[in-house]
Write a protein that holds these residues in place. Sequence first.
Motif, PDB file in Angstrom:
ATOM      1  N   PHE A 141       0.565  -1.488   0.062  1.00  0.00           N
ATOM      2  CA  PHE A 141      -0.147  -0.157   0.012  1.00  0.00           C
ATOM      3  C   PHE A 141       0.292   1.230   0.032  1.00  0.00           C
TER       4      PHE A 141
ATOM      5  N   ARG B   7      -2.257   5.057  -5.507  1.00  0.00           N
ATOM      6  CA  ARG B   7      -4.174   4.712  -5.266  1.00  0.00           C
ATOM      7  C   ARG B   7      -4.665   5.145  -6.618  1.00  0.00           C
TER       8      ARG B   7
ATOM      9  N   TYR C 265      -2.734  -8.072   1.512  1.00  0.00           N
ATOM     10  CA  TYR C 265      -2.970  -7.352   0.565  1.00  0.00           C
ATOM     11  C   TYR C 265      -4.556  -7.013  -0.058  1.00  0.00           C
TER      12      TYR C 265
ATOM     13  N   ASP D 243      -4.459  -4.487  -3.281  1.00  0.00           N
ATOM     14  CA  ASP D 243      -2.432  -3.863  -2.959  1.00  0.00           C
ATOM     15  C   ASP D 243      -1.846  -5.417  -4.110  1.00  0.00           C
TER      16      ASP D 243
ATOM     17  N   SER E 163      -2.440   0.400  -5.789  1.00  0.00           N
ATOM     18  CA  SER E 163      -3.561   0.071  -4.719  1.00  0.00           C
ATOM     19  C   SER E 163      -5.008   0.185  -5.228  1.00  0.00           C
TER      20      SER E 163
END
Length: 94
Positions: free
Chosen positions: A2, A6, A37, A81, A86
């Motif tokens: 992460f 994003r 994840y 992720d 992510s």
Amino acid sequence: MFNNKRYLSRGVNETIPIELQLFMWERIDQLSEPRDYLQIFNLEQVGSMQSITHRSEEPEYQKVYLLPSEKPITQKIYVIDDDDHSTMLLATEY
């Protein structure tokens, strides 16, 4: 995990207020390593409050938050992720 780019799905962008999106990213950022994840957030209305249950399977983790809200949302959200990026998405979009 992460610590990469994003992304949001269209469903999250259209239905989840930015304040809740940021709250969920912050909860992930505050987790100790190692992190699963897959992070799962269950959003529910509890009276006039927004309940957010954050959980993961490996390592096993669960914490519930109650936030004041004028319009509580009921939704299940996955944050996944894949080491490259992510993505936050509605469970129905998975």
